[in-house]
Design an enzyme around this catalytic site. Structure first.
Site, PDB file in Angstrom:
ATOM      1  CG  HIS A   1       9.819 -33.902 -72.190  1.00 38.97           C
ATOM      2  ND1 HIS A   1      10.641 -34.741 -71.559  1.00 38.97           N
ATOM      3  CD2 HIS A   1       9.232 -34.631 -73.192  1.00 38.97           C
ATOM      4  CE1 HIS A   1      10.617 -36.024 -72.087  1.00 38.97           C
ATOM      5  NE2 HIS A   1       9.642 -35.820 -73.128  1.00 38.97           N
TER       6      HIS A   1
ATOM      7  CD  GLU B   1       5.988 -40.749 -77.282  1.00 41.07           C
ATOM      8  OE1 GLU B   1       6.119 -39.533 -78.005  1.00 41.07           O
ATOM      9  OE2 GLU B   1       6.825 -40.826 -76.308  1.00 41.07           O
TER      10      GLU B   1
ATOM     11  CG  HIS C   1       5.184 -37.442 -74.272  1.00 42.83           C
ATOM     12  ND1 HIS C   1       6.377 -37.138 -73.521  1.00 42.83           N
ATOM     13  CD2 HIS C   1       4.455 -37.855 -73.179  1.00 42.83           C
ATOM     14  CE1 HIS C   1       6.428 -36.965 -72.189  1.00 42.83           C
ATOM     15  NE2 HIS C   1       5.095 -37.522 -71.764  1.00 42.83           N
TER      16      HIS C   1
ATOM     17  CD  GLU D   1       8.988 -35.063 -76.697  1.00 41.39           C
ATOM     18  OE1 GLU D   1       7.911 -35.757 -76.330  1.00 41.39           O
ATOM     19  OE2 GLU D   1       9.941 -35.314 -76.341  1.00 41.39           O
TER      20      GLU D   1
END
Length: 540
Positions: free
Chosen positions: A364, A492, A432, A379
């Site tokens: 992102h 993640e 992430h 995040e």
């Protein structure tokens, strides 16, 4: 005319269909010749190890074939970032443009229609072509030795060229040579000495330009080697702004002595002339967000938040702190354990990841916040914090590290993959943090698309180091994995939708443990790969 009309009205039966067939065949021949002509004018070379050929210009279309690194194909059509190629006689399909590079044009002249007094040729492989004359300008393409491009202009150490597709861009003068057009020898000689001080002597000119007594590193991180070749051992990493006294030159390489007396070689195209350094030396910031304070104490007011690569003259050392001089002449303090004196990061002769290139992709950024935690944590910010800490640890292990972003900016998925491809990355890691409708969901997952061994090694080491719940290594059909020809995984780290877990994930101690876990996972992965390769050689 009446006779001609009558002739066309004759009931021959088969004449008219035959004429239509002949006309159709002629049209196909003309179209084929036009397509062949376009193919002769433009071609690409595959830049990924294995690249999918698709039915249409998009990743949602069916795969019809696969092509491999180094193969050359005619360009039949372009649509956005996609290119239609003729991958077999009579067969065509679409490949991602960011997984290709322009092929040299026939005859060695990339833009033969251009009339120029001189042409420019790359002196190194994969020479960056930039949008403007400077290393801070975006890269718009790359060129290879053996292909010539019209020289349009010069600016200091830079040369403006026209590419085969008609675009213009700039290349470094010290990494290229000028080849005269017929009757323009003087022009080439003049341009080949335009690289200026700090650039290696031009191969074409054969002379030497005045060289500075000191140079500084002019890129984010440069390898510090024990010899003047890319094969020489890396003995350390030098940050942007690091200065050294020039003690020898060999080809495009410069041997320098740092302020502490350490000697080594750096690539000449990564340095620029420097002013004489102060006797007390300097400190270089090694991580974005480093606090510079009013007094030598963690409780003192912050007067500046420094960024990676910033350099400050040392006034004096006070215990575990440095007093440094700011741009406005004022004195401030920075902790010695968060900076690098004289710009050398972990000067080591080895490292478990020496020679490896790792691309870190903090997910992102910019207009894309990613997930938002239950406490409001973005995040994108947490992903970047982990990436910057992981970068430090990987560099300490001897790796070359490339980040797809190191600040809050928007980066397309295509650009993220392209960074891995152009760097020839040994591993690409997308970083992430997770979210779930259930606030009780917690734990770490590492996703893979085809590199299961890599994901398993990272997942096991990460869980062991952090103590977070193990949700396993899982298959994930994500763009940065699916369309990436380099070994890749998507991590993640934990769930920011879980109140207890997000509080832990934000802590510096956990970020540090996560970085250590990923490093250990990579070490295990490369060790496994080397063992497998040795086994394969033994069987042969």
């Amino acid at each position: 005319m009446d006779a001609l009309r009558a002739w066309f009205r004759r009931p021959t039966g088969a004449f008219l269909p035959a004429a239509l067939i002949l006309l159709g065949a002629f049209a196909l021949l003309v179209a084929g010749r036009a397509e062949e002509s376009r193919a002769e004018a433009e071609a690409v070379i595959i830049a990924g190890d294995v690249v999918n050929v698709r039915k249409g210009p998009g990743t949602n279309t069916a795969i019809v074939a696969q092509v491999r690194r180094g193969e050359r194909y005619a360009v039949l059509e372009r649509k956005g970032d996609w290119i239609r190629i003729a991958y077999r006689p009579g067969k065509s399909g679409w490949v991602a443009g960011w997984l290709t590079r322009p092929a040299p044009a026939a005859g060695g002249i990339a833009y033969a229609a251009e009339k120029a007094d001189a042409f420019v040729e790359a002196a190194v492989r994969d020479l960056n072509v930039r949008s403007g004359p400077g290393t801070d300008r975006p890269v718009i393409g790359r060129i290879q030795p053996g292909t010539r491009y019209p020289l349009l202009d010069t600016a200091g150490n830079w040369r403006k060229i026209r590419l085969s597709d008609g675009r213009t861009g700039w290349v470094a003068g010290w990494l290229s040579v000028v080849v005269p057009a017929e009757g323009s020898t003087a022009q080439a000689a003049r341009e080949n000495t335009a690289a200026g001080p700090g650039a290696p002597p031009s191969r074409a000119a054969g002379g030497t330009a005045p060289q500075p007594a000191r140079v500084r590193i002019d890129t984010d991180v440069a390898n510090f080697r024990n010899g003047p070749t890319l094969d020489a051992n890396v003995i350390g990493k030098l940050l942007r702004g690091t200065t050294g006294r020039v003690i020898a030159r060999e080809g495009d390489w410069v041997k320098i002595a740092l302020d502490d007396g350490t000697e080594g070689w750096v690539a000449g195209w990564l340095v620029a002339p420097a002013e004489e350094a102060s006797d007390r030396g300097t400190v270089v910031i090694v991580a974005d967000g480093t606090n510079i304070r009013k007094a030598p104490s963690l409780t003192a007011d912050i007067v500046r938040v420094a960024r990676l690569g910033e350099r400050y003259p040392i006034v004096e050392g006070i215990g575990d702190w440095y007093a440094v001089r700011l741009d406005d002449g004022s004195i401030a303090y920075v902790a010695a354990w968060v900076v690098s004196k004289d710009g050398v990061i972990d000067r080591v002769t080895g490292g478990r990841l020496l020679g490896r290139t790792i691309v870190l992709d903090p997910g992102h950024g910019g207009i894309d916040d990613g997930a938002t935690g239950i406490d409001g944590t973005k995040e994108k910010a947490l992903n970047l914090a982990v990436a910057l800490r992981l970068e430090e640890k990987l560099i300490a292990e001897g790796a070359t590290v490339i980040l797809t972003r190191r600040d809050d900016r928007t980066v397309s998925l295509q650009d993220r993959v392209a960074r891995a491809v152009t760097a020839g990355a040994d591993v690409f890691l997308s970083l992430h943090h997770n979210t779930h409708p259930s606030p009780a969901m917690r734990g770490t997952i590492t996703f893979y698309e085809r590199d299961q061994t890599l994901a398993q090694a990272i997942q096991a080491a990460l869980v062991a180091k952090t103590g977070l719940a193990d949700l396993g290594a899982r298959y994930g059909n994500y763009y940065v994995l699916r369309e990436n020809p380099r070994p890749s995984a998507l991590i993640e780290f934990g769930f920011i939708s879980n109140a207890a877990e997000v509080a832990v994930l934000k802590s510096p101690a956990m970020i540090d443990r996560e970085a250590e876990g990923v490093v250990e996972g990579l070490v295990r992965y490369f060790s496994t790969q080397q063992t497998a390769q040795k086994g394969t050689r033994a069987v042969r």
